[in-house]
Design an enzyme around this catalytic site. Structure first.
Site, PDB file in Angstrom:
ATOM      1  CG  HIS A  16      -9.755-103.241  55.322  1.00 34.71           C
ATOM      2  ND1 HIS A  16     -10.526-102.756  56.339  1.00 34.71           N
ATOM      3  CD2 HIS A  16      -9.538-104.536  55.634  1.00 34.71           C
ATOM      4  CE1 HIS A  16     -10.763-103.710  57.213  1.00 34.71           C
ATOM      5  NE2 HIS A  16     -10.189-104.787  56.818  1.00 34.71           N
ATOM      6  CD  GLU A  72     -12.764-104.626  54.085  1.00 34.24           C
ATOM      7  OE1 GLU A  72     -11.870-105.356  53.568  1.00 34.24           O
ATOM      8  OE2 GLU A  72     -13.187-104.803  55.226  1.00 34.24           O
TER       9      GLU A  72
END
Ligand code: TA6
Length: 289
Positions: A162, A262
């Protein structure tokens, strides 16, 4: 004295982190054992490439806001576990610590396995997850993730790295190369949309899970190109102004400072049979842009 390629240090919140340092002494990365969480990657130019919220909790009380949170064994709310799974709030260990700390190259592997809490969770399997971080010869950052099934049952999981990238200017930020792809729009109750624009821009909240995203994605405003392997999907996220105010560990203007891109495996989960290992890789490269 030349800095060691691998050292163990303590952060301002009292947590241990590994520092990887390139022999030339500029490129470096900090990786917390808490969450196996990269909080900083300084590229060969000396630029800090990742955004870390100045109000991030660095004391283990909650997931660190910014850097590269490890979402595993669940991305987002795509399953019964807490948002983004347990990996980012678990304390990982240094694999082969003695050898790691005397490494002649800036690389380290962090590992975690099942705990009583994970066995009691809705993902109760025996496993070994490993994240190998390396500062490459060109100062870029490599992250390899491996998940071994040490159970007698097949298991599956979703996962993402992320990554929060620092941008010079959010208004100028564009993510090309996703046009024509289908995405789940998490800013609109997960509605499935087809991207008809030449690039993603950030004049509003953007929270999109793109399916079948290209393995190379550029973000010129972050001077960055990412190259992913075995992460078929990609999330693009900026919380924008209103949501920033609701995040206690992000300054009210923090939304202006980052874009998340991500690498993810969500739509088609990783399915791992007993004894097998799933592997994915992310390389982050500073570009001249
Ligand atoms: O990756 C985008 C996202 O799933 C957003 O929906 C937002 O929730 C973000 O992750 C941050 O999640 P967190 O749990 O770290 O606040």
């Amino acid at each position: 004295m030349a800095s060691k390629p691998v050292s163990l240090n303590t952060g301002p919140g009292g947590l241990s982190h590994v520092t990887l340092r390139h022999a030339a002494g500029v490129a470096k990365a900090d990786i917390y054992l808490f969450g196996a969480h990269v909080t900083s990657w300084v590229a060969a130019s000396g630029r800090e490439m990742l955004y870390l919220s100045p109000t991030a909790h660095l004391d283990g009380t909650k997931a660190i806001r910014g850097g590269i949170p490890v979402c595993f064994p669940q991305f987002g709310k795509h399953g019964p576990l807490k948002q983004h799974g347990f990996a980012r709030t678990a304390t990982w260990r240094i694999e082969d610590e003695d050898a790691a700390m005397s490494s002649t190259t800036p690389t380290v592997t962090l590992a975690m396995s099942e705990t009583p809490d994970t066995v009691a969770s809705d993902w109760p399997f025996r496993f070994k997850a490993m994240l190998t971080f390396a500062i490459l010869d060109d100062g870029n950052l490599s992250i390899k993730m491996a998940v071994e099934n040490r159970d007698e049952r097949v298991f599956d999981f979703s996962t993402a790295l992320h990554s929060y990238f620092t941008v010079d200017n959010l208004d100028d930020s564009r993510v090309p190369g996703l046009s024509g792809l289908t995405y789940a729009d998490n800013a609109n109750a997960g509605a499935e949309e087809k991207d008809k624009e030449p690039f993603v821009s950030f004049g509003k909240e953007v929270d999109r899970l793109y399916y079948g995203a290209p393995d190379e994605i550029e973000l010129a405003s972050a001077h960055l190109k990412l190259m992913k392997t075995n992460y078929p999907d990609a999330v693009v996220w900026n919380c924008y102004k209103e949501k920033a105010a609701a995040l206690s560990d992000l300054p009210d203007d923090g939304w202006l400072r980052y874009v998340c891109i991500e690498p993810a495996r969500v739509r088609e989960k990783a399915v791992v049979t007993p004894g097998a290992t799933w592997a994915g890789r992310l390389i982050l490269k500073e570009t001249a842009s």
